[in-house]
Scaffold this motif. Structure first.
Motif, PDB file in Angstrom:
ATOM      1  N   MET A   1       0.840  -1.197   0.000  1.00 53.08           N
ATOM      2  CA  MET A   1       0.000   0.000   0.000  1.00 53.08           C
ATOM      3  C   MET A   1       0.880   1.253   0.000  1.00 53.08           C
ATOM      4  SD  MET A   1      -3.193  -0.796  -0.016  1.00 53.08           S
ATOM      5  CE  MET A   1      -4.009   0.643   0.669  1.00 53.08           C
ATOM      6  N   PRO A   2       0.492   2.281  -0.775  1.00 51.84           N
ATOM      7  CA  PRO A   2       1.280   3.521  -0.822  1.00 51.84           C
ATOM      8  C   PRO A   2       1.018   4.408   0.389  1.00 51.84           C
ATOM      9  CG  PRO A   2      -0.599   3.697  -2.293  1.00 51.84           C
ATOM     10  CD  PRO A   2      -0.622   2.293  -1.751  1.00 51.84           C
ATOM     11  N   VAL A   3       1.317   3.901   1.596  1.00 52.02           N
ATOM     12  CA  VAL A   3       1.037   4.671   2.811  1.00 52.02           C
ATOM     13  C   VAL A   3       1.943   5.886   2.929  1.00 52.02           C
ATOM     14  CG1 VAL A   3       0.154   2.676   4.056  1.00 52.02           C
ATOM     15  CG2 VAL A   3       2.588   3.204   4.165  1.00 52.02           C
ATOM     16  N   GLY A   4       3.062   5.904   2.158  1.00 52.40           N
ATOM     17  CA  GLY A   4       3.979   7.025   2.235  1.00 52.40           C
ATOM     18  C   GLY A   4       3.338   8.352   1.888  1.00 52.40           C
ATOM     19  N   ARG A   5       2.279   8.303   1.069  1.00 57.69           N
ATOM     20  CA  ARG A   5       1.633   9.558   0.681  1.00 57.69           C
ATOM     21  C   ARG A   5       1.044  10.283   1.890  1.00 57.69           C
ATOM     22  NH1 ARG A   5      -3.075   8.171  -3.312  1.00 57.69           N
ATOM     23  NH2 ARG A   5      -1.674   6.492  -3.934  1.00 57.69           N
ATOM     24  N   TRP A   6       0.736   9.533   2.962  1.00 56.86           N
ATOM     25  CA  TRP A   6       0.191  10.171   4.157  1.00 56.86           C
ATOM     26  C   TRP A   6       1.251  10.971   4.903  1.00 56.86           C
ATOM     27  CZ3 TRP A   6      -2.012   4.804   5.830  1.00 56.86           C
ATOM     28  CH2 TRP A   6      -3.053   4.454   4.968  1.00 56.86           C
ATOM     29  N   PHE A   7       2.524  10.647   4.677  1.00 57.96           N
ATOM     30  CA  PHE A   7       3.613  11.300   5.394  1.00 57.96           C
ATOM     31  C   PHE A   7       4.253  12.427   4.581  1.00 57.96           C
ATOM     32  CE2 PHE A   7       3.293   6.963   6.952  1.00 57.96           C
ATOM     33  CZ  PHE A   7       3.314   7.129   8.319  1.00 57.96           C
ATOM     34  N   GLU A   8       3.923  12.521   3.305  1.00 57.51           N
ATOM     35  CA  GLU A   8       4.553  13.497   2.428  1.00 57.51           C
ATOM     36  C   GLU A   8       3.607  14.656   2.120  1.00 57.51           C
ATOM     37  OE1 GLU A   8       7.578  13.322   1.740  1.00 57.51           O
ATOM     38  OE2 GLU A   8       8.197  11.221   1.765  1.00 57.51           O
ATOM     39  N   PRO A   9       4.145  15.860   1.904  1.00 59.33           N
ATOM     40  CA  PRO A   9       3.304  16.997   1.517  1.00 59.33           C
ATOM     41  C   PRO A   9       2.582  16.714   0.198  1.00 59.33           C
ATOM     42  CG  PRO A   9       5.528  17.722   2.079  1.00 59.33           C
ATOM     43  CD  PRO A   9       5.564  16.228   1.993  1.00 59.33           C
ATOM     44  N   ARG A  10       1.348  17.116   0.110  1.00 58.31           N
ATOM     45  CA  ARG A  10       0.578  16.890  -1.115  1.00 58.31           C
ATOM     46  C   ARG A  10       0.754  18.019  -2.115  1.00 58.31           C
ATOM     47  NH1 ARG A  10      -5.454  14.952  -0.087  1.00 58.31           N
ATOM     48  NH2 ARG A  10      -5.201  14.651  -2.331  1.00 58.31           N
ATOM     49  N   ALA A  11       0.981  19.246  -1.631  1.00 61.39           N
ATOM     50  CA  ALA A  11       1.110  20.392  -2.525  1.00 61.39           C
ATOM     51  C   ALA A  11       2.317  20.213  -3.444  1.00 61.39           C
ATOM     52  CB  ALA A  11       1.248  21.677  -1.718  1.00 61.39           C
ATOM     53  N   GLU A  12       2.128  20.414  -4.743  1.00 61.14           N
ATOM     54  CA  GLU A  12       3.183  20.158  -5.716  1.00 61.14           C
ATOM     55  C   GLU A  12       4.353  21.116  -5.584  1.00 61.14           C
ATOM     56  OE1 GLU A  12       1.216  20.243  -9.445  1.00 61.14           O
ATOM     57  OE2 GLU A  12       0.430  18.191  -9.262  1.00 61.14           O
ATOM     58  N   GLY A  13       4.156  22.246  -4.902  1.00 54.68           N
ATOM     59  CA  GLY A  13       5.228  23.205  -4.712  1.00 54.68           C
ATOM     60  C   GLY A  13       5.889  23.110  -3.356  1.00 54.68           C
ATOM     61  N   GLN A  14       5.712  21.996  -2.663  1.00 50.93           N
ATOM     62  CA  GLN A  14       6.288  21.830  -1.326  1.00 50.93           C
ATOM     63  C   GLN A  14       7.268  20.669  -1.342  1.00 50.93           C
ATOM     64  OE1 GLN A  14       3.273  21.543   1.662  1.00 50.93           O
ATOM     65  NE2 GLN A  14       4.723  21.434   3.375  1.00 50.93           N
ATOM     66  N   PRO A  15       8.500  20.864  -0.841  1.00 54.41           N
ATOM     67  CA  PRO A  15       9.506  19.796  -0.909  1.00 54.41           C
ATOM     68  C   PRO A  15       9.138  18.580  -0.086  1.00 54.41           C
ATOM     69  CG  PRO A  15      10.313  21.647   0.408  1.00 54.41           C
ATOM     70  CD  PRO A  15       9.042  22.091  -0.229  1.00 54.41           C
ATOM     71  N   LEU A  16       9.629  17.422  -0.519  1.00 55.48           N
ATOM     72  CA  LEU A  16       9.390  16.166   0.177  1.00 55.48           C
ATOM     73  C   LEU A  16      10.389  15.983   1.320  1.00 55.48           C
ATOM     74  CD1 LEU A  16       8.853  13.870  -2.943  1.00 55.48           C
ATOM     75  CD2 LEU A  16       7.116  15.060  -1.591  1.00 55.48           C
ATOM     76  N   ARG A  17      10.113  15.023   2.174  1.00 52.18           N
ATOM     77  CA  ARG A  17      11.006  14.732   3.287  1.00 52.18           C
ATOM     78  C   ARG A  17      12.173  13.858   2.820  1.00 52.18           C
ATOM     79  NH1 ARG A  17       9.296  11.217   6.994  1.00 52.18           N
ATOM     80  NH2 ARG A  17       8.402  10.014   5.291  1.00 52.18           N
ATOM     81  N   ASN A  18      13.330  14.076   3.412  1.00 58.90           N
ATOM     82  CA  ASN A  18      14.446  13.135   3.306  1.00 58.90           C
ATOM     83  C   ASN A  18      14.765  12.723   1.866  1.00 58.90           C
ATOM     84  OD1 ASN A  18      14.401  13.183   6.121  1.00 58.90           O
ATOM     85  ND2 ASN A  18      13.118  11.357   6.260  1.00 58.90           N
ATOM     86  N   VAL A  19      15.050  13.725   1.056  1.00 57.79           N
ATOM     87  CA  VAL A  19      15.470  13.472  -0.326  1.00 57.79           C
ATOM     88  C   VAL A  19      16.821  14.146  -0.544  1.00 57.79           C
ATOM     89  CG1 VAL A  19      14.966  13.848  -2.772  1.00 57.79           C
ATOM     90  CG2 VAL A  19      13.095  13.334  -1.189  1.00 57.79           C
ATOM     91  N   VAL A  20      17.767  13.409  -1.115  1.00 57.35           N
ATOM     92  CA  VAL A  20      19.058  13.966  -1.526  1.00 57.35           C
ATOM     93  C   VAL A  20      19.199  13.730  -3.022  1.00 57.35           C
ATOM     94  CG1 VAL A  20      21.570  13.755  -1.355  1.00 57.35           C
ATOM     95  CG2 VAL A  20      20.168  13.681   0.719  1.00 57.35           C
ATOM     96  N   VAL A  21      19.465  14.788  -3.767  1.00 62.26           N
ATOM     97  CA  VAL A  21      19.606  14.701  -5.217  1.00 62.26           C
ATOM     98  C   VAL A  21      21.083  14.805  -5.584  1.00 62.26           C
ATOM     99  CG1 VAL A  21      19.090  15.804  -7.427  1.00 62.26           C
ATOM    100  CG2 VAL A  21      17.313  15.659  -5.661  1.00 62.26           C
ATOM    101  N   VAL A  22      21.548  13.864  -6.405  1.00 62.64           N
ATOM    102  CA  VAL A  22      22.902  13.902  -6.958  1.00 62.64           C
ATOM    103  C   VAL A  22      22.776  14.008  -8.471  1.00 62.64           C
ATOM    104  CG1 VAL A  22      25.096  12.694  -7.225  1.00 62.64           C
ATOM    105  CG2 VAL A  22      23.797  12.470  -5.090  1.00 62.64           C
ATOM    106  N   THR A  23      23.342  15.078  -9.031  1.00 64.78           N
ATOM    107  CA  THR A  23      23.244  15.277 -10.466  1.00 64.78           C
ATOM    108  C   THR A  23      24.547  15.881 -10.980  1.00 64.78           C
ATOM    109  OG1 THR A  23      21.856  16.180 -12.247  1.00 64.78           O
ATOM    110  CG2 THR A  23      22.166  17.567 -10.292  1.00 64.78           C
ATOM    111  N   GLY A  24      24.576  16.196 -12.248  1.00 70.71           N
ATOM    112  CA  GLY A  24      25.762  16.722 -12.913  1.00 70.71           C
ATOM    113  C   GLY A  24      25.763  16.203 -14.333  1.00 70.71           C
TER     114      GLY A  24
END
Length: 315
Positions: A1-24
């Motif tokens: 079940m996608p229960v994680g959606r209950w813990f994450e912000p729903r607004a598309e302009g609001q950052p998610l919890r505990n994300v690290v982005v590596v790019t280049g």
């Protein structure tokens, strides 16, 4: 079940919890940086979700240019939805994978079983390089880790893999040079897609790094790691990166660094393999000087120097 959606912000302009982005830019050390950060406790990896061949269905361009206001962009919505719920169709060789494919299950299950318990997701993706504005605004509260290589080292890496950057250049043209006058001028000089690999690679590096500079000047929060600095002191660079990204530092970091970067590793692989994560980093940094001819180095310098001067003032 996608229960994680209950813990994450729903607004598309609001950052998610505990994300690290590596790019280049691809071939710039994003893979080794992602794998090293993955040694932090309570982390897992999401590999190149915006890759048109191996990522999520619904991404319209390679290197999509996303500003803070682009929350409705298809690539933004596809990636954010997956990180919130685990929902999304993954590709293999550009074709949708079956529902029971291991990569489909692993990606979905990691989001749904680990995220609710506070695990940090390391999103490793070169194709997020031009989406720093959106990622700062709607994906992560942490500074984005951007790896960078000297343009000659980058082109030499493409050359080793016989990897012509034609697809990236076509993406830049499809997005009309991102509306940037410098990129537009570079693309207008010649049909780089038909040029030899060395000048085409130099033009691609110049376009990517120019847009990195544009985003940084616009206020993007990023931790730019030159791989040349990493090669000199990988332990200190990693320690700083862990801390700035809010990651726990592994107890055996010194051993990990030596395992990945020590002098016992190869400098340049004999075979044209895609990724070799254990390299002699200190020797690798100047390997391009012997792998590229003087004429090739001159061509790369002429094409990239106006953009490269911000990061590489000596050649």
């Amino acid at each position: 079940m996608p229960v994680g959606r209950w813990f994450e912000p729903r607004a598309e302009g609001q950052p998610l919890r505990n994300v690290v982005v590596v790019t280049g830019p691809h071939r710039s050390g994003t893979t080794i940086m992602g794998r090293l950060l993955l040694h932090a406790p309570h982390t897992f990896l999401v590999h190149e979700p915006l890759n048109l061949d191996w990522g999520l269905v619904g991404v319209p361009h390679r290197f999509p240019y996303l500003t803070p206001s682009d929350t409705a962009h298809p690539a933004a919505q596809v990636l954010r939805r997956f990180l919130r719920t685990g929902e999304g169709q993954w590709l293999g060789h550009g074709k949708p994978l079956p529902a029971n494919h291991q990569r489909m299950r692993t990606n979905r299950d990691n989001i749904r079983t680990l995220r609710p318990f506070g695990f940090t997701v390391i999103v490793k993706d070169p194709f997020l390089l031009l989406a720093l504005g959106w990622a700062n605004h709607a994906l992560t509260m942490n500074p984005i880790v951007v790896t960078l290589r000297h343009p000659c080292a980058w082109v030499a890496s493409l050359q080793r893999r016989s990897m012509h950057p034609r697809a990236a250049l076509e993406s830049f043209r499809a997005q009309e040079g991102f509306g940037d006058p410098v990129v537009t001028e570079i693309l207008a000089r010649r049909a780089w897609e038909e040029a030899d690999l060395v000048p085409a690679g130099a033009a691609t590096w110049a376009c990517l790094v120019r847009m990195l500079n544009v985003q940084l000047d616009a206020g993007a929060r990023a931790e730019v790691v030159r791989m040349e600095d990493f090669a000199v002191d990988p332990y200190s660079v990693l320690l700083q990166t862990y801390r700035r990204c809010g990651l726990g530092v592994p107890r055996n970091l010194e051993r990990i660094v030596e395992e990945y970067t020590g002098a016992h590793n190869v400098v340049t692989p004999d075979q044209p393999v895609l990724h070799v994560l254990r390299r002699n980093s200190s020797a690798l940094v100047n390997a391009w000087r012997t792998r590229l001819t003087e004429d090739d180095q001159k061509v790369i310098r002429e094409i990239t120097e106006p953009v490269a001067a911000r990061w590489y003032d000596t050649w």
